[in-house]
Design an enzyme around this catalytic site. Sequence first.
Site, short mmCIF file in Angstrom:
data_model
loop_
_atom_site.label_atom_id
_atom_site.label_comp_id
_atom_site.label_asym_id
_atom_site.label_seq_id
_atom_site.Cartn_x
_atom_site.Cartn_y
_atom_site.Cartn_z
N ASP A 258 4.76 5.94 10.15
CA ASP A 258 3.60 5.60 10.98
C ASP A 258 2.33 6.21 10.40
OD1 ASP A 258 2.43 4.51 13.47
OD2 ASP A 258 2.05 6.62 13.93
N HIS A 295 -0.35 4.19 12.24
CA HIS A 295 -0.71 5.41 12.98
C HIS A 295 -0.91 5.08 14.47
CE1 HIS A 295 -2.45 9.63 12.14
NE2 HIS A 295 -2.01 9.58 13.37
#
Length: 338
Positions: A258, A295
């Site tokens: 991520d 993210h």
Amino acid sequence: MKVLVYSTKSFEIPYLKAANDGKHNLTLIEEPLTSETAMKAIGFRAVSLFTSDNASNIVIEKLKDFGVKYITLRSVGHDNVNLFSAKKNNIQVAHVPSYSPHAVAEHAATILLALNRKLILANHRVKTFNFDLNHLIGTDLNDKTCGIIGTGKIGSVMTKIMHGFGCKLLAYDTQPNKRLSVQYNMTYVPLETLCKSADIISIHVPLNTETHHLIDKNVLALMKPNCLLVNTARGAVINTKDVIEALTKKQISGLAMDVYEFERDIFFKDCSKAIPDDDLLLKLNAMPNVLITGHQAFLTEEALNEIAKATIDNLDNWEKGKKPKNELIFKLPEVHKA
């Protein structure tokens, strides 16, 4: 207090406004903080930063010259802020100490499952009415060995989740959590032992001098060929070049991430019309055994509420002349004598 909020995302505006409730004069801009955009802070007592903002030494000095006294971060991580420079320039810094560790841990489990069970490929096939099951084989998580690197708040939740799947648990942390060991039958081991033994490795450490490139070619060489590596911590905890080589050589089976080591100028933007000139990201994105999200592990309603409340609470305390409980103070690294 007059506050300039850098790197404002449309999804966070309602939460910031609700938490602020008109107390502070917030100016919300999409631009990130850089050496060039620092001048936008002229006339503001405080700025609010996100993970993609750059509060390096030169930027901090500019903020001081422009009259900024306070920096409140909308994140837990603060590796993008030069705390030494902030202290030297009498700028107080505070962060969000934690926000819904469940959000990040659950996302780590989500991308692990999606990678393991080939869900992205499966969904893409079904969208075109292709129900072929070839190349969609995964493995049971039950009875697999899961290594948790970092057992703080997020790592603790991930421990609970993986215990629920029936995994055998190993952990690496400089400060072992005895409660986790007892409650989930987790064994703390050296990093090398964890990497040699684990079928799944999930990373939950902050980025600092000790964890930068913690996962490099030497550590990757210890991992099992069937190992699935998950990173929802910070991109630079993994040496990107080394992990690409490990994936190419089939030293590990897959990577779910991520975060990305060089995400600052790429993530949180729509780059679909101008593909980033980043060979490492292009290589990772082309690999069928790599799953990347941008993210977004923190992106839940609960987490956004907590981030906004903590951000405004920091401003409230400064306005009242108090030190926020979430204040960050530069500390010299400890010197270990032989």
